[in-house]
Design a protein around this motif. Structure first.
Motif, PDB file in Angstrom:
ATOM      1  N   LEU A  10      93.731  65.761 -75.322  1.00  0.00           N
ATOM      2  CA  LEU A  10      94.281  64.436 -75.615  1.00  0.00           C
ATOM      3  C   LEU A  10      94.742  64.399 -77.061  1.00  0.00           C
ATOM      4  O   LEU A  10      93.994  64.771 -77.959  1.00  0.00           O
ATOM      5  N   ALA A  11      96.000  63.998 -77.289  1.00  0.00           N
ATOM      6  CA  ALA A  11      96.471  63.786 -78.657  1.00  0.00           C
ATOM      7  C   ALA A  11      97.201  62.452 -78.705  1.00  0.00           C
ATOM      8  O   ALA A  11      98.220  62.275 -78.039  1.00  0.00           O
ATOM      9  N   ILE A  12      96.648  61.510 -79.454  1.00  0.00           N
ATOM     10  CA  ILE A  12      97.265  60.187 -79.566  1.00  0.00           C
ATOM     11  C   ILE A  12      97.732  60.006 -81.010  1.00  0.00           C
ATOM     12  O   ILE A  12      96.969  60.276 -81.938  1.00  0.00           O
ATOM     13  N   SER A  13      98.976  59.571 -81.193  1.00  0.00           N
ATOM     14  CA  SER A  13      99.488  59.386 -82.554  1.00  0.00           C
ATOM     15  C   SER A  13      99.590  57.894 -82.864  1.00  0.00           C
ATOM     16  O   SER A  13      99.522  57.062 -81.966  1.00  0.00           O
ATOM     17  N   PRO A  14      99.774  57.548 -84.126  1.00  0.00           N
ATOM     18  CA  PRO A  14      99.853  56.128 -84.506  1.00  0.00           C
ATOM     19  C   PRO A  14     101.182  55.466 -84.119  1.00  0.00           C
ATOM     20  O   PRO A  14     101.324  54.264 -84.281  1.00  0.00           O
ATOM     21  N   GLU A  15     102.129  56.247 -83.627  1.00  0.00           N
ATOM     22  CA  GLU A  15     103.410  55.647 -83.228  1.00  0.00           C
ATOM     23  C   GLU A  15     103.206  54.805 -81.965  1.00  0.00           C
ATOM     24  O   GLU A  15     102.632  55.274 -80.992  1.00  0.00           O
ATOM     25  N   VAL A  16     103.700  53.567 -82.011  1.00  0.00           N
ATOM     26  CA  VAL A  16     103.443  52.644 -80.905  1.00  0.00           C
ATOM     27  C   VAL A  16     104.747  52.209 -80.227  1.00  0.00           C
ATOM     28  O   VAL A  16     105.756  51.990 -80.904  1.00  0.00           O
ATOM     29  N   TYR A  17     104.734  52.129 -78.907  1.00  0.00           N
ATOM     30  CA  TYR A  17     105.880  51.607 -78.159  1.00  0.00           C
ATOM     31  C   TYR A  17     105.453  50.351 -77.408  1.00  0.00           C
ATOM     32  O   TYR A  17     104.293  50.143 -77.125  1.00  0.00           O
ATOM     33  N   ARG A  18     106.481  49.588 -77.049  1.00  0.00           N
ATOM     34  CA  ARG A  18     106.286  48.317 -76.373  1.00  0.00           C
ATOM     35  C   ARG A  18     106.721  48.470 -74.925  1.00  0.00           C
ATOM     36  O   ARG A  18     107.725  49.129 -74.641  1.00  0.00           O
ATOM     37  N   LEU A  19     105.964  47.867 -74.009  1.00  0.00           N
ATOM     38  CA  LEU A  19     106.357  47.872 -72.600  1.00  0.00           C
ATOM     39  C   LEU A  19     106.791  46.461 -72.221  1.00  0.00           C
ATOM     40  O   LEU A  19     106.027  45.517 -72.412  1.00  0.00           O
ATOM     41  N   ASN A  20     108.000  46.344 -71.702  1.00  0.00           N
ATOM     42  CA  ASN A  20     108.511  45.041 -71.286  1.00  0.00           C
ATOM     43  C   ASN A  20     108.329  44.902 -69.779  1.00  0.00           C
ATOM     44  O   ASN A  20     108.919  45.667 -69.013  1.00  0.00           O
ATOM     45  N   ARG A  21     107.534  43.933 -69.378  1.00  0.00           N
ATOM     46  CA  ARG A  21     107.197  43.863 -67.951  1.00  0.00           C
ATOM     47  C   ARG A  21     108.409  43.548 -67.073  1.00  0.00           C
ATOM     48  O   ARG A  21     108.402  43.827 -65.881  1.00  0.00           O
ATOM     49  N   VAL A  22     109.426  42.973 -67.667  1.00  0.00           N
ATOM     50  CA  VAL A  22     110.615  42.653 -66.876  1.00  0.00           C
ATOM     51  C   VAL A  22     111.454  43.902 -66.617  1.00  0.00           C
ATOM     52  O   VAL A  22     112.043  44.065 -65.555  1.00  0.00           O
ATOM     53  N   THR A  23     111.475  44.808 -67.582  1.00  0.00           N
ATOM     54  CA  THR A  23     112.366  45.960 -67.426  1.00  0.00           C
ATOM     55  C   THR A  23     111.640  47.293 -67.228  1.00  0.00           C
ATOM     56  O   THR A  23     112.239  48.264 -66.777  1.00  0.00           O
ATOM     57  N   PHE A  24     110.361  47.338 -67.550  1.00  0.00           N
ATOM     58  CA  PHE A  24     109.638  48.612 -67.443  1.00  0.00           C
ATOM     59  C   PHE A  24     109.562  49.062 -65.979  1.00  0.00           C
ATOM     60  O   PHE A  24     109.364  48.265 -65.075  1.00  0.00           O
TER      61      PHE A  24
END
Ligand code: NAG
Length: 536
Positions: A35-49
């Motif tokens: 497992l490698a998790i980085s501090p870069e964050v993305y957003r999930l849009n429930r309408v388009t995801f």
């Protein structure tokens, strides 16, 4: 100590109530192998995801297990949340992640099959812009990966769904990771079984060991022998599992990558099999039958004719390659009292060794099951009593006393084995008993590397004396989760503090998904249990 823990929990409470982002690492359960998790964050849009088939994944087109899982996990990720998929705090919104693409690499990804002991559950997840990918050989690995992906998603204080840039490579440490439910001591409605299968999939369990009949009741409605449930169930109409019920359970389990292994335990534990005439041994009081009955009568030919027909049916109804044949705790007193059995013992040259009689019976049943091209699982007594078993038999070790010596013996003899002894979850005690389950290391016994390879997993067992639909889920979860991480994650994943913090969040996630898992200790969930909820 207890008071210190309360103070500590209060401190944790204040920290988590301050509105900081919750690290997604903090809620993964069972923990992936790499497992490698980085501090870069993305957003999930429930309408388009979207969760979609990868364009490269031609073999998975029309894979209904996968399509259904996409729908399910979309719902688990976004649920009832009112979040708009946009940050409202004005500090700049993170980039959006548009899709999770799922790629099955095998030419036959097993979509129309049932999961097997040897099925691969390996998967890889890459979360990065612009799309995340989940790659696995077959559909079973994809199901495990979807669960992990859903666990990576978290919400900030504005209910925006976020996910960190992540790389995961994962596969189970053990291939048989089971939960045993007992539907004889209490009848469990089908709905409760299905709900358990859901919770099992949240924990990456892959075997439902269905201890379907036992002394108190016989709820399995046989097509060939309907009298068994007509006379042996608690109620012949309302407290049975029809063929349709059983098929529904098997299909629901299949959709979640879970095998269903039924257990028809004989010759003991069969008091409820009274619907078949002359099957149970009449016990004697001196010269006369006492009116009570003992284990199945091994001295009659009719017994084996019946078993042949019954197991022929069971082999057809349950598609798994294994049937559990029980074989535990046979009481010899009734056999000893019965003159027909005494005579049979003499004719067979068994002397007064009733273990030989038991072995004779078990051997015959094993041969019957083998003739139906099925493998079998047995409780450890069958091995201990020297019954000749096939090389691919799975011996289930359940006696806590001498458990390690038993594992050594069974594997030295070359048999595969699973461990149940330390995980009888129906035994409850005050406090954090999940820690005890968590700290078991199945391979800590004397044996060679080859012997250890024969340990293929274990089972969390919830025997039903004190369990019915009212308390099953809260007694099973999250205590069984401790077993699931032990059987899935690396041996080195064994830090109790880290486990506690992840399991607390995992338990809250189960609550949110409708499973009334009991609390581990003082604290709260963002979404508290609201009573039963209909999913699907
Ligand atoms: C995920 O990203 C956030 C925001 O950058 C960061 O605070 C957090 O530590 C990251 N999680 C992990 C496990 O690295």
């Amino acid at each position: 100590m207890e008071r210190l823990m309360v103070a500590l929990a209060a401190l944790l409470l204040t920290l988590s109530a301050s509105g900081d982002l919750v690290s997604p690492y903090g809620s993964l359960w069972p923990l992936p192998h790499s497992l490698a998790i980085s501090p870069e964050v993305y957003r999930l849009n429930r309408v388009t995801f979207q969760i979609v088939h990868s364009p490269e994944s031609t073999a998975s087109v029309g894979c209904s297990i996968l399509d259904n899982a996409f729908r399910r996990y979309f719902y688990y990720i976004f649920g009832d949340a009112a979040g708009l998929g946009q940050t409202l705090d004005g500090t700049g919104s993170p980039d959006e992640l548009g899709q999770l693409q799922v790629l099955l690499t095998a030419s036959d990804p097993e979509c129309t099959q049932h999961p097997r002991l040897t099925s691969s559950e390996t998967y890889e997840i890459t979360v990065s812009q612009p799309t995340a990918t989940l790659k696995s050989e077959n559909v079973w690995g994809a199901l495990r990966g979807l669960e992990t992906f859903s666990q990576l998603v978290y919400e900030d204080e504005y209910m925006t769904h976020l996910i960190n840039k992540t790389e995961i490579t994962d596969a189970p440490r053990f291939s048989h990771r089971g939960v045993l439910l007992d539907t004889s001591r209490h009848y469990l409605p089908v709905k409760v079984i299905l709900e358990t299968l859901d919770a099992m999939s949240f924990n990456k369990f892959n075997v439902f060991h269905w201890h379907i009949v036992d002394d108190p009741s016989f709820p399995y409605q046989s097509i060939t022998f309907p009298e068994l449930s007509a006379q042996g169930a608690y109620h012949p109409v309302t407290h049975i599992y029809t063929l349709k019920d059983v098929q529904a359970v098997i299909e629901y389990a299949r959709e979640r990558g879970i095998r269903v292994i039924p257990e028809f335990d004989t010759p003991g534990h069969t008091q409820s099999w009274k619907g078949q005439k002359n099957l149970l041994t009449p016990c004697y009081n001196g010269e006369k039958p006492s009116g009570t009955f003992g284990p199945i009568n091994p001295a009659l030919n009719t017994t084996y004719v019946f078993m042949k027909q019954l197991f022929k049916e069971i082999s057809k109804v349950f598609p798994d390659a294994y049937i559990h044949l029980g074989g535990d705790e046979v009481n010899f007193e009734c056999w000893k009292s019965n003159p027909t059995i005494t005579e049979f013992m003499q004719n067979q040259g068994f002397g007064s060794d009733y273990r030989k009689l038991e072995s004779f019976y078990v051997q015959s049943v094993l041969d019957i099951v083998t003739a139906n091209l099925k493998g079998y699982m047995v409780w450890q007594e069958v091995f201990d009593n020297g019954v000749k078993i096939k090389p691919d038999t799975v011996v289930e070790v359940w006696m806590a006393r001498n458990m390690k010596a038993e594992l050594s013996k069974v594997t030295l003899a070359g048999f595969t084995t699973i461990l149940a002894a330390p995980w009888y979850l129906d035994y409850i005690s005050y406090g954090r008993d999940w820690q005890k389950y968590y700290q078991v290391e199945p391979l800590h016994f004397n044996g060679t590397i080859a012997q250890k390879k024969l340990v293929i997993g274990g089972e969390a067992c919830l025997w039903g004396e004190y369990i019915d639909a009212t308390n099953l889920a809260s007694r099973l979860w999250p205590r069984a989760s401790a077993v699931s991480e032990r059987l899935w994650s690396r041996e080195e994943t064994n830090d109790l503090n880290d486990a506690y913090s992840r399991l607390t969040k995992h338990r809250c996630r189960m609550i949110r998904r409708g499973i009334p898992a009991e609390p581990l200790f003082v604290g709260y969930c963002d979404y508290e249990y609201q009573g039963c909820k209909e999913f699907n």
